[in-house]
Design a protein around this motif. Structure first.
Motif, PDB file in Angstrom:
ATOM      1  N   LEU A   1      -7.375  -8.139   5.318  1.00 23.07           N
ATOM      2  CA  LEU A   1      -6.261  -7.574   4.571  1.00 23.07           C
ATOM      3  C   LEU A   1      -6.742  -7.172   3.188  1.00 23.07           C
ATOM      4  O   LEU A   1      -7.593  -7.839   2.589  1.00 23.07           O
ATOM      5  N   LEU A   2      -6.194  -6.092   2.673  1.00 21.36           N
ATOM      6  CA  LEU A   2      -6.535  -5.622   1.340  1.00 21.36           C
ATOM      7  C   LEU A   2      -5.236  -5.457   0.560  1.00 21.36           C
ATOM      8  O   LEU A   2      -4.356  -4.692   0.962  1.00 21.36           O
ATOM      9  N   LEU A   3      -5.100  -6.193  -0.552  1.00 24.97           N
ATOM     10  CA  LEU A   3      -3.906  -6.125  -1.382  1.00 24.97           C
ATOM     11  C   LEU A   3      -4.235  -5.450  -2.707  1.00 24.97           C
ATOM     12  O   LEU A   3      -5.146  -5.884  -3.426  1.00 24.97           O
ATOM     13  N   VAL A   4      -3.488  -4.389  -3.018  1.00 29.29           N
ATOM     14  CA  VAL A   4      -3.629  -3.697  -4.300  1.00 29.29           C
ATOM     15  C   VAL A   4      -2.322  -3.869  -5.059  1.00 29.29           C
ATOM     16  O   VAL A   4      -1.243  -3.536  -4.543  1.00 29.29           O
ATOM     17  N   ALA A   5      -2.417  -4.397  -6.271  1.00 28.00           N
ATOM     18  CA  ALA A   5      -1.225  -4.650  -7.082  1.00 28.00           C
ATOM     19  C   ALA A   5      -1.626  -4.693  -8.551  1.00 28.00           C
ATOM     20  O   ALA A   5      -2.819  -4.662  -8.890  1.00 28.00           O
ATOM     21  N   SER A   6      -0.626  -4.776  -9.430  1.00 23.76           N
ATOM     22  CA  SER A   6      -0.903  -4.891 -10.867  1.00 23.76           C
ATOM     23  C   SER A   6      -1.525  -6.249 -11.155  1.00 23.76           C
ATOM     24  O   SER A   6      -1.419  -7.189 -10.348  1.00 23.76           O
ATOM     25  N   GLU A   7      -2.154  -6.376 -12.317  1.00 19.86           N
ATOM     26  CA  GLU A   7      -2.762  -7.653 -12.697  1.00 19.86           C
ATOM     27  C   GLU A   7      -1.720  -8.759 -12.747  1.00 19.86           C
ATOM     28  O   GLU A   7      -1.973  -9.892 -12.334  1.00 19.86           O
TER      29      GLU A   7
ATOM     30  N   VAL B   1     -10.856  -2.716   7.111  1.00 18.62           N
ATOM     31  CA  VAL B   1      -9.531  -3.141   6.659  1.00 18.62           C
ATOM     32  C   VAL B   1      -8.557  -2.952   7.810  1.00 18.62           C
ATOM     33  O   VAL B   1      -8.370  -1.841   8.310  1.00 18.62           O
ATOM     34  N   ASP B   2      -7.948  -4.043   8.237  1.00 13.51           N
ATOM     35  CA  ASP B   2      -6.972  -3.965   9.328  1.00 13.51           C
ATOM     36  C   ASP B   2      -5.579  -3.654   8.812  1.00 13.51           C
ATOM     37  O   ASP B   2      -4.779  -3.039   9.524  1.00 13.51           O
ATOM     38  N   LEU B   3      -5.288  -4.070   7.583  1.00 14.72           N
ATOM     39  CA  LEU B   3      -3.983  -3.789   7.004  1.00 14.72           C
ATOM     40  C   LEU B   3      -4.120  -3.706   5.491  1.00 14.72           C
ATOM     41  O   LEU B   3      -4.703  -4.600   4.857  1.00 14.72           O
ATOM     42  N   LEU B   4      -3.612  -2.613   4.927  1.00 13.81           N
ATOM     43  CA  LEU B   4      -3.626  -2.392   3.480  1.00 13.81           C
ATOM     44  C   LEU B   4      -2.226  -2.653   2.939  1.00 13.81           C
ATOM     45  O   LEU B   4      -1.242  -2.077   3.410  1.00 13.81           O
ATOM     46  N   LEU B   5      -2.132  -3.540   1.938  1.00  6.96           N
ATOM     47  CA  LEU B   5      -0.851  -3.861   1.306  1.00  6.96           C
ATOM     48  C   LEU B   5      -0.834  -3.276  -0.095  1.00  6.96           C
ATOM     49  O   LEU B   5      -1.768  -3.516  -0.885  1.00  6.96           O
ATOM     50  N   TYR B   6       0.203  -2.497  -0.385  1.00  3.33           N
ATOM     51  CA  TYR B   6       0.359  -2.010  -1.761  1.00  3.33           C
ATOM     52  C   TYR B   6       1.660  -2.567  -2.319  1.00  3.33           C
ATOM     53  O   TYR B   6       2.736  -2.361  -1.747  1.00  3.33           O
ATOM     54  N   ASP B   7       1.553  -3.254  -3.470  1.00  2.00           N
ATOM     55  CA  ASP B   7       2.707  -3.900  -4.107  1.00  2.00           C
ATOM     56  C   ASP B   7       2.948  -3.251  -5.469  1.00  2.00           C
ATOM     57  O   ASP B   7       2.097  -3.327  -6.355  1.00  2.00           O
ATOM     58  N   GLU B   8       4.097  -2.590  -5.599  1.00  2.00           N
ATOM     59  CA  GLU B   8       4.388  -1.883  -6.844  1.00  2.00           C
ATOM     60  C   GLU B   8       5.051  -2.771  -7.903  1.00  2.00           C
ATOM     61  O   GLU B   8       5.264  -2.332  -9.045  1.00  2.00           O
ATOM     62  N   ARG B   9       5.370  -3.987  -7.573  1.00  2.00           N
ATOM     63  CA  ARG B   9       6.118  -4.848  -8.483  1.00  2.00           C
ATOM     64  C   ARG B   9       5.288  -5.260  -9.696  1.00  2.00           C
ATOM     65  O   ARG B   9       4.078  -5.127  -9.705  1.00  2.00           O
ATOM     66  N   GLN B  10       5.977  -5.752 -10.711  1.00  2.00           N
ATOM     67  CA  GLN B  10       5.343  -6.235 -11.943  1.00  2.00           C
ATOM     68  C   GLN B  10       4.523  -5.134 -12.640  1.00  2.00           C
ATOM     69  O   GLN B  10       3.404  -5.353 -13.100  1.00  2.00           O
ATOM     70  N   GLY B  11       5.104  -3.925 -12.682  1.00  2.00           N
ATOM     71  CA  GLY B  11       4.471  -2.864 -13.463  1.00  2.00           C
ATOM     72  C   GLY B  11       3.474  -2.003 -12.723  1.00  2.00           C
ATOM     73  O   GLY B  11       2.721  -1.232 -13.354  1.00  2.00           O
ATOM     74  N   GLY B  12       3.431  -2.079 -11.397  1.00  2.00           N
ATOM     75  CA  GLY B  12       2.521  -1.233 -10.635  1.00  2.00           C
ATOM     76  C   GLY B  12       3.008   0.207 -10.560  1.00  2.00           C
ATOM     77  O   GLY B  12       4.174   0.503 -10.834  1.00  2.00           O
ATOM     78  N   LEU B  13       2.123   1.118 -10.174  1.00  2.00           N
ATOM     79  CA  LEU B  13       2.475   2.526 -10.025  1.00  2.00           C
ATOM     80  C   LEU B  13       3.520   2.685  -8.928  1.00  2.00           C
ATOM     81  O   LEU B  13       3.470   1.992  -7.911  1.00  2.00           O
TER      82      LEU B  13
END
Length: 510
Positions: free
Chosen positions: A5-11, A69-81
């Motif tokens: 899994l790959l998670l992309v999010a704000s710091e 990568v089997d699943l990419l997670l993008y989390d826009e919360r906490q100031g993400g794009l």
């Protein structure tokens, strides 16, 4: 089974995620060069989850060049794009990656899950993301455990949807395509341990690829086939141009004579039409090819029938009467002889005459389809090796392509049309079946230059085998990390970069 899994999010969001991972007693994976956690989850004991964390969208494509990568997670919360803007940028980046690195680096949006803030327009944005083929959307989940349960169900569903079979699809490319596939498959047999490349569950062959698919499905060692092409096999006769090209003189004379009788008394304006009808549909019979295949199968204990094989084998051909694609080996064409199916699949007009099976004529399968990938997916394949030799050659000739003449440019045009059809079909399948992995091998560098021009040569050029062998080893070595991890998911172990390099230097020596 291992899932990545790959998670992309704000710091800020990543800090909250790390706290949740700590409470879950997730282990930091020390053997990874980036921030990665091994996640225990009682609900999904059949899965081994690894989670990579990144604070930037720009890190996704470099990661995909190194790790599966089997699943990419993008989390826009906490100031993400904003997720809609982020997915639009991601699609552009992924398309550029596939153009640069090849079709098996086409990452489907169907492997993407988006996590949204709880806003008034969430429903509208969910609709937009669905239209962009995003797998699913979560709106403001209460905690990270909720996210894990959600994605775990997705991964389990994908796991149970296919039967974890391994397939190998081989498309056409004339004599040179056959030689390329021999070298490529021999390199794969030499590079994989744990699970052998020759233990694939399904094989699909079209045109010259049907020859290699039959060899693999019949458990004929590719080393022995390569040795026979060098004239050094103890079990297989040397394959020469005469084994493929047997002149159809009797058929040609008969056709011309038959049409010539009808010319008497014709209106002169109909002569042209009769003349074109007198041109033969093929200059070679292909009987030697059919006999060679039948004898090779018999030498290794087979009986020239699809039902006798341990693995599933299908061979694609084209009906000459209605130009429909026919799949020999699958119902209702499972009773044809393998050697007949190969002969029919290789009958490219006007090189080989059509081949008759059960009262109907068949011609080259690549006319209607590059390879039968969707059939293999529907049969339960989770990984498909694709070996596609018919790739256009991009030259830096100082005078341009025009200087190479009309015939060269015509052949390049045909190759480009077939290649574009293949890329489009693969991209479509990747999006439609995001749970399936595809690994593609195509000629490049020295091998592509050797194969430039017409693939329908009459002389066996063994140098193509050497270059295909070395080029495949080099590709596996240069992109070792991503291929090793991708193959490990399916039970294969790719030998080390050092071992691959040693094989490269040794080349082929018979």
């Amino acid at each position: 089974m291992q899932k990545n899994l790959l998670l992309v999010a704000s710091e800020a969001q990543l800090m909250l995620t790390r706290e949740s991972l700590t409470h879950m007693h997730a282990e930091v994976s020390r053997d990874r060069q980036v921030e990665c956690y091994k996640i225990p989850h009682k609900s999904f004991t059949e899965l081994e989850l690894f989670l990579y964390l990144y604070p930037s969208l720009d890190a996704i494509t470099p990661h995909l060049r190194r790790y599966p990568v089997d699943l990419l997670l993008y989390d826009e919360r906490q100031g993400g794009l904003d997720a809609v803007i982020a997915m639009d940028k991601l699609q552009g980046d992924l398309q550029a990656l596939a153009e640069l690195w090849g079709p098996d680096f086409q990452f489907p949006m169907g492997r993407t899950v988006v996590i949204l803030d709880d806003r008034k327009d969430s429903a509208h944005r969910t609709f937009i993301l669905g239209r962009e083929q995003v797998r699913d959307v979560l709106v403001a989940p209460e905690n990270f455990s909720r996210i894990l349960r959600f994605i775990g169900k997705i991964l389990i569903a994908d796991l149970r949807q296919n039967q974890q079979k391994i397939g190998c699809a081989l498309s056409g490319g004339g004599l040179e395509g056959f030689l390329y596939q021999v070298g490529c498959t021999y390199a794969l047999e030499s590079s994989l341990t744990g699970r052998a490349f020759s233990d694939c569950n399904l094989y699909s062959g079209v045109s010259s690829g049907s020859i290699v698919a039959t060899i693999l499905a019949s458990k004929i060692p590719m080393e022995e086939v390569a040795a026979s092409l060098f004239g050094k096999s103890d079990r297989l006769p040397q394959m020469k141009g005469s084994a493929l090209y047997d002149f159809a003189g009797k058929e040609i004379i008969g056709r011309i004579a038959k049409e010539s009788i009808r010319w008497s008394g014709l209106d002169p304006y109909q002569w042209a039409q009769k003349f074109f009808r007198s041109i033969p549909t093929g200059f070679f019979k292909g009987d030697h090819l059919r006999e060679y295949i039948a004898n090779a199968i018999a030498e290794y204990g087979g009986d020239d029938s699809f039902s006798s094989l341990e693995a599933e084998l299908i061979i694609g051909a084209t009906s000459q009467d209605n130009y429909e694609h026919v799949i020999f080996g699958a119902p209702p064409w499972q009773d044809a002889k393998i050697s007949d199916a190969v002969r029919a699949s290789c009958a490219l007009p006007p090189v080989f005459t059509p081949h008759m099976i059960a009262g109907k004529n068949y011609i080259d399968g690549q006319i209607t389809r590059t390879c039968n990938l969707e059939w293999m997916v529907k049969r339960g394949c989770s990984l498909i090796f694709i070996i596609d030799p018919l790739k256009p050659y991009y030259t830096n000739h100082e005078e341009g392509m025009d200087a190479l003449g009309g015939v060269f440019n015509l052949i390049q045009t045909i190759k480009t049309l077939v290649y574009t059809r293949f890329r489009t079909a693969l991209a479509h399948l990747t999006e439609r079946y995001p749970e399936v992995d595809f690994i593609v091998f195509q000629p490049y560098d020295e091998c592509a230059q050797l194969m430039a021009g017409s693939p329908m040569k009459y002389r066996i050029n063994v140098e193509i085998i050497r270059q295909a062998y070395v080029g495949t080893l080099r590709k596996l070595r240069i992109r070792h990390s991503v291929y090793a991890n991708r193959l490990a998911k399916h039970g294969f172990t790719l030998i080390s970069e050092k071992a691959l390099f040693e094989k490269e230097k040794a080349s082929l020596d018979f």
